[in-house]
Every structure is written in C-alpha cells, then in structure tokens.
Write a protein that holds these residues in place. Structure first.
Motif, PDB file in Angstrom:
ATOM      1  N   ALA A  28       0.876  -1.051   0.005  1.00 14.31           N
ATOM      2  CA  ALA A  28       0.006  -0.170   0.181  1.00 14.31           C
ATOM      3  C   ALA A  28       0.948   1.274   0.050  1.00 14.31           C
ATOM      4  N   ASN A  29       1.976   1.283   0.621  1.00 14.28           N
ATOM      5  CA  ASN A  29       3.111   2.421   0.619  1.00 14.28           C
ATOM      6  C   ASN A  29       3.481   2.753  -0.667  1.00 14.28           C
ATOM      7  N   TYR A  30       3.556   1.573  -1.457  1.00 16.01           N
ATOM      8  CA  TYR A  30       4.025   1.713  -3.181  1.00 16.01           C
ATOM      9  C   TYR A  30       3.058   2.518  -3.668  1.00 16.01           C
ATOM     10  N   PHE A  31       1.717   2.053  -3.557  1.00 14.78           N
ATOM     11  CA  PHE A  31       0.458   2.518  -4.385  1.00 14.78           C
ATOM     12  C   PHE A  31       0.086   3.429  -3.873  1.00 14.78           C
ATOM     13  N   TYR A  32       0.426   4.197  -2.742  1.00  9.99           N
ATOM     14  CA  TYR A  32      -0.044   5.501  -2.351  1.00  9.99           C
ATOM     15  C   TYR A  32       0.561   6.608  -3.257  1.00  9.99           C
ATOM     16  N   PHE A  33       1.496   6.280  -3.827  1.00 13.91           N
ATOM     17  CA  PHE A  33       2.213   7.414  -4.780  1.00 13.91           C
ATOM     18  C   PHE A  33       1.681   7.046  -6.232  1.00 13.91           C
ATOM     19  N   GLN A  34       1.007   6.046  -6.481  1.00 12.80           N
ATOM     20  CA  GLN A  34       0.711   5.713  -8.005  1.00 12.80           C
ATOM     21  C   GLN A  34      -0.651   6.315  -8.490  1.00 12.80           C
ATOM     22  N   GLU A  35      -1.213   7.225  -7.676  1.00 16.18           N
ATOM     23  CA  GLU A  35      -2.579   7.619  -8.042  1.00 16.18           C
ATOM     24  C   GLU A  35      -3.649   6.912  -8.880  1.00 16.18           C
ATOM     25  N   LEU A  36      -3.936   5.828  -8.140  1.00 16.71           N
ATOM     26  CA  LEU A  36      -4.988   4.711  -8.770  1.00 16.71           C
ATOM     27  C   LEU A  36      -6.239   5.297  -8.467  1.00 16.71           C
ATOM     28  N   SER A  37      -6.999   4.925  -9.682  1.00 17.58           N
ATOM     29  CA  SER A  37      -8.439   5.419  -9.870  1.00 17.58           C
ATOM     30  C   SER A  37      -9.249   4.108  -9.296  1.00 17.58           C
ATOM     31  N   LEU A  38     -10.588   4.691  -9.203  1.00 17.68           N
ATOM     32  CA  LEU A  38     -11.754   3.636  -9.403  1.00 17.68           C
ATOM     33  C   LEU A  38     -11.654   2.568 -10.605  1.00 17.68           C
ATOM     34  N   ALA A  39     -11.656   3.135 -11.457  1.00 21.78           N
ATOM     35  CA  ALA A  39     -11.341   2.164 -13.000  1.00 21.78           C
ATOM     36  C   ALA A  39     -10.295   1.009 -12.822  1.00 21.78           C
ATOM     37  N   ILE A  76      -8.954  -0.010 -10.188  1.00 22.12           N
ATOM     38  CA  ILE A  76      -9.317  -1.216  -8.918  1.00 22.12           C
ATOM     39  C   ILE A  76     -10.413  -2.087  -9.574  1.00 22.12           C
ATOM     40  N   TYR A  77     -11.684  -1.520 -10.128  1.00 23.00           N
ATOM     41  CA  TYR A  77     -12.430  -2.425 -10.692  1.00 23.00           C
ATOM     42  C   TYR A  77     -12.195  -3.224 -11.586  1.00 23.00           C
ATOM     43  N   GLN A  78     -11.258  -2.793 -12.617  1.00 21.46           N
ATOM     44  CA  GLN A  78     -10.841  -3.421 -13.827  1.00 21.46           C
ATOM     45  C   GLN A  78     -10.129  -5.133 -13.004  1.00 21.46           C
ATOM     46  N   MET A  79      -9.646  -4.809 -12.016  1.00 22.85           N
ATOM     47  CA  MET A  79      -9.020  -6.033 -11.606  1.00 22.85           C
ATOM     48  C   MET A  79     -10.163  -6.766 -10.757  1.00 22.85           C
ATOM     49  N   ARG A  80     -10.945  -6.090 -10.069  1.00 26.85           N
ATOM     50  CA  ARG A  80     -11.987  -6.881  -9.084  1.00 26.85           C
ATOM     51  C   ARG A  80     -13.042  -7.644  -9.999  1.00 26.85           C
ATOM     52  N   LYS A  81     -13.350  -6.969 -11.203  1.00 30.16           N
ATOM     53  CA  LYS A  81     -14.220  -7.477 -12.015  1.00 30.16           C
ATOM     54  C   LYS A  81     -13.690  -8.730 -12.864  1.00 30.16           C
ATOM     55  N   LEU A  82     -12.600  -8.752 -12.930  1.00 29.99           N
ATOM     56  CA  LEU A  82     -11.882 -10.000 -13.326  1.00 29.99           C
ATOM     57  C   LEU A  82     -11.858 -11.105 -12.345  1.00 29.99           C
ATOM     58  N   PHE A 113      -6.127  -7.211  -0.774  1.00 30.91           N
ATOM     59  CA  PHE A 113      -5.316  -6.077  -0.995  1.00 30.91           C
ATOM     60  C   PHE A 113      -6.254  -4.793  -1.757  1.00 30.91           C
ATOM     61  N   MET A 114      -6.818  -5.310  -2.630  1.00 29.93           N
ATOM     62  CA  MET A 114      -7.838  -4.458  -3.532  1.00 29.93           C
ATOM     63  C   MET A 114      -8.911  -3.893  -2.700  1.00 29.93           C
ATOM     64  N   ALA A 115      -9.475  -4.934  -1.705  1.00 30.15           N
ATOM     65  CA  ALA A 115     -10.500  -4.084  -0.592  1.00 30.15           C
ATOM     66  C   ALA A 115     -10.009  -3.381   0.363  1.00 30.15           C
ATOM     67  N   ARG A 116      -8.696  -3.484   0.617  1.00 32.23           N
ATOM     68  CA  ARG A 116      -7.867  -2.380   1.580  1.00 32.23           C
ATOM     69  C   ARG A 116      -7.724  -1.081   0.751  1.00 32.23           C
ATOM     70  N   ILE A 117      -7.254  -1.259  -0.494  1.00 31.47           N
ATOM     71  CA  ILE A 117      -7.120   0.156  -1.237  1.00 31.47           C
ATOM     72  C   ILE A 117      -8.080   0.727  -1.160  1.00 31.47           C
TER      73      ILE A 117
END
Length: 253
Positions: A93-104, A106-112, A179-183
């Motif tokens: 999570a510390n790494y992805f904190y700086f990656q500006e993840l979007s809802l899209a 996250i959900y691209q992965m969750r839907k798969l 991990f995705m649920a946490r993010i």
C-alpha cells in the motif's frame, strides 16, 4: 552501449541493501522455513565478505521487513521470520499510495478476479464460514442516515470481501483481492466517497452479498460467479457516480 546505459539508469543500492538481498537469496537457496536459525554474526561476515557494520545494517533491514526475527538471551540469535499478509499489504500500500490509482483501475481487477473467487468457493466453505459471511452481509439492515453511518457501511461491505478473500485456496488470488479491498477502503475514506449517503448502493450491495452467500451454500458456482460479476459492475457504476458528484460539489464551492 545499450547495456551500459541501462545499468547506469538503475538506482544504485547501498552495500547493506545488497547484502540483505544476498542473505534472502541464501535463505531461499537452502529452503529455510520459519523459525530456522541463521548463522551468527561472525559466520555472516565470513560468508558474505563484508564488515560487521554492513552485516548488522543488512540484518536490521531484513528485520524491519519482517523477514527475520532476533531474540536475545539463552538460545537467542537471528531466525527466519514470516511476513504476515497484513504486513505485506501494508508495504504494498505504501508503494501504491504514490501511484494515483483510480476507481477504474481497481474495478478492472475486481471484475476479473472476484467472480472467479466466488465460483471457486461455491460448495467448499464450512457452515461456520458461511454463517460469518451471512452476518457480515446482514450487519446493516437499514440504510445510513448520516455520512458517518455511510462510511461505516462502506467499510463493513469491504470487510465482507476481505474475509471472503481469506478463504481462497489460491493464496495469491486471495492476497490480491484482499489488497484491493484494503486500497478501496482507504480510497473511500480519504476521498470521502461515502458522502452523501447512497441508499441505492446500500440496497444493491446488501442484496448481492446475501444472494452470494446463498449461492455459496448451494454450491452453485455459476450462480455465485454471476452474482459477484453483477455486484462488481453495479458497485463500480455507483462509486464512479458518487465520486463525480463529490467533484461537482467541490468545484461549486
């Protein structure tokens, strides 16, 4: 020429960091398990051909990562540790904190992934596990009346998915979904995606989770997959709309 350029582009690692990597490789090559005792400091110095200070700093790095445990007193020393899933997700999570993840993103992965997890778990969970999921799905029988209640309901909904991920036989699949649920939980809180209360999101999400538990009890993999796929698609649509509404309010202010 190209090879030298690529080499020069790589960040230079300090000697303790390099030695820490060598120690990890040494452990892996010997297939050492949790609790195995590592050589003493003198042996480490000889094995890796570095100074006492470098070995000590390398061991501190590995201890900070949770890969080794140091105990003092009789029978003490350095031992192979085991990084917990919680700690691993925290570091990631510390790494992805700086990656500006979007809802899209996250959900691209969750839907798969999440529909396949649901299908895998159909008919495999114990009554105790199913009852636990049922309780999580039914935790909030009424829609939120305040933003604080809405936040609590969002967190509870994601706790359902986190717990589901912990039942996965495929540990990698379970780890990624957890991990995705946490993010998403953290994103929901710091972006205030729970404002204002969204009754449609609560109703749809609650119904999907209850129906999913029923499908898991029945052992119907196709039904479980379809319910989770519908749940992910609907959640993404509503969460994106929620984010857009918050942005409009912010611009208006």
């Amino acid at each position: 020429m190209d090879g030298s350029n690529k080499q020069s582009d790589r960040p230079r690692r300090s000697r303790p960091v390099r030695v820490a990597e060598e120690i990890k490789q040494w452990v892996v090559e010997r297939d050492l398990k949790k609790g195995a005792k590592l050589p003493n400091e003198a042996a480490m110095i000889q094995t890796f051909g570095v100074s006492k200070g470098t070995v000590r700093e390398a061991m501190r790095i590995l201890e900070a990562q949770g890969l080794i445990v140091t105990r003092t007193g009789p029978g003490g020393g350095s031992f192979v540790g085991e990084v917990s899933a919680h700690r691993a997700r925290s570091l990631l999570a510390n790494y992805f904190y700086f990656q500006e993840l979007s809802l899209a993103d996250i959900y691209q992965m969750r839907k798969l992934l999440e529909p396949e997890l649901a299908a895998d778990l159909a008919g495999t969970l114990t009554p105790t596990q199913l009852d636990e999921l049922q309780a999580l799905a039914e935790r909030h029988p009424e829609p939120a009346r305040t933003a604080e209640e809405e936040k609590e309901q969002h967190v509870s909904s994601l706790a359902f998915h986190s717990r589901l991920s912990e039942f996965a036989d495929n540990r990698l699949l379970g780890f990624v979904i957890g991990f995705m649920a946490r993010i998403l939980r953290e994103m929901t809180v710091y972006r205030r995606l729970y404002e204002p209360p969204n009754h449609a999101l609560w109703e749809r999400g609650r119904r999907h989770q209850i129906d999913l538990v029923a499908a898991l009890r029945e052992g119907d993999a196709d039904k479980a997959r379809a319910i989770m796929a519908s749940h992910m698609a609907g959640a993404e649509e509503m969460m994106v709309a929620q984010e857009a509404q918050i942005r409009r309010q912010f611009m208006a202010e």
